[in-house]
Design an enzyme around this catalytic site. Structure first.
Site: not given
Length: 203
Positions: A2, A39, A46, A48, A66, A104, A149
């Site tokens: 991404f 994704s 991230c 699915t 999960a 992640h 930033t």
């Protein structure tokens, strides 16, 4: 992969939980090319796409969290009506406008201050003790899936700040955030690779 350029702010319209995790249904606009197995970034996480469709002239999709995702993010606490940032994975021929974002999440931090400065906004956050070394002044950081930033960094006080322009404020969930709210943090992955490469030379 991404870029941290949020496409739209979606709304959680369904939540199902079981012993294996949690399933969310999210309604979002302008997502006309969804497909099974795709994704997608939901507030920087991230996930699915397991199902998708259209309801009342709005697109929706379902994702499964999960148990590890539930434990390491705050998506285990979102409820129907909550807003989330949505970004589809970057197309191979797409324009790279943000920075490298994997989806992640490294950790969750807390908003410590929100101030309106002219037309812009200034958000302050706790500096994560276990990931503070990756946060650098004027460096890239991903907060709730938004490429930003670092505008100010105070390691002694344990805080950092980002400046938010009106477009980002209006088109993301930041407009609904308050002091004390949790935010997903993904530090710049390039910093991690550099640290790993030079680790043996620091002894």
């Amino acid at each position: 992969m991404f870029t941290g350029i949020v496409e739209t702010a979606g709304e959680v319209v369904g939540v199902e939980a079981d012993e294996d995790g949690r399933r969310l249904r999210i309604r979002a606009s302008d997502l006309d090319d969804l497909h099974h197995g795709q994704s997608i970034s939901v507030s920087g996480v991230c996930l699915t796409v397991e199902a998708f469709g259209e309801d009342d002239d709005a697109d929706w999709f379902e994702v499964f969290l999960a148990s590890e995702t539930v434990e390491k993010t705050y998506l285990g606490e979102v409820a129907v009506g909550d807003a989330v940032n949505v970004e589809r994975a970057m197309a191979a021929d797409g324009r790279f406008d943000g920075h490298v974002v994997q989806g992640h999440v490294d950790t969750v931090t807390t908003i410590t201050g929100i101030e309106e400065v002219g037309e812009d906004w200034r958000f302050a956050f706790e500096l994560p003790a276990d990931h503070g070394q990756y946060v650098v002044d004027k460096g890239s950081i991903c907060l709730d899936g938004i490429s930003l930033t670092v505008a100010a960094l105070d390691r002694e006080a344990g805080r950092f700040e980002v400046a938010i322009i009106p477009t980002t404020y209006e088109q993301t969930t930041l407009r609904e955030k308050a002091v004390g709210d949790p935010v997903h943090v993904e530090v710049d992955v390039i910093a991690k690779y550099v640290e790993n490469m030079v680790d043996g030379y620091r002894e």
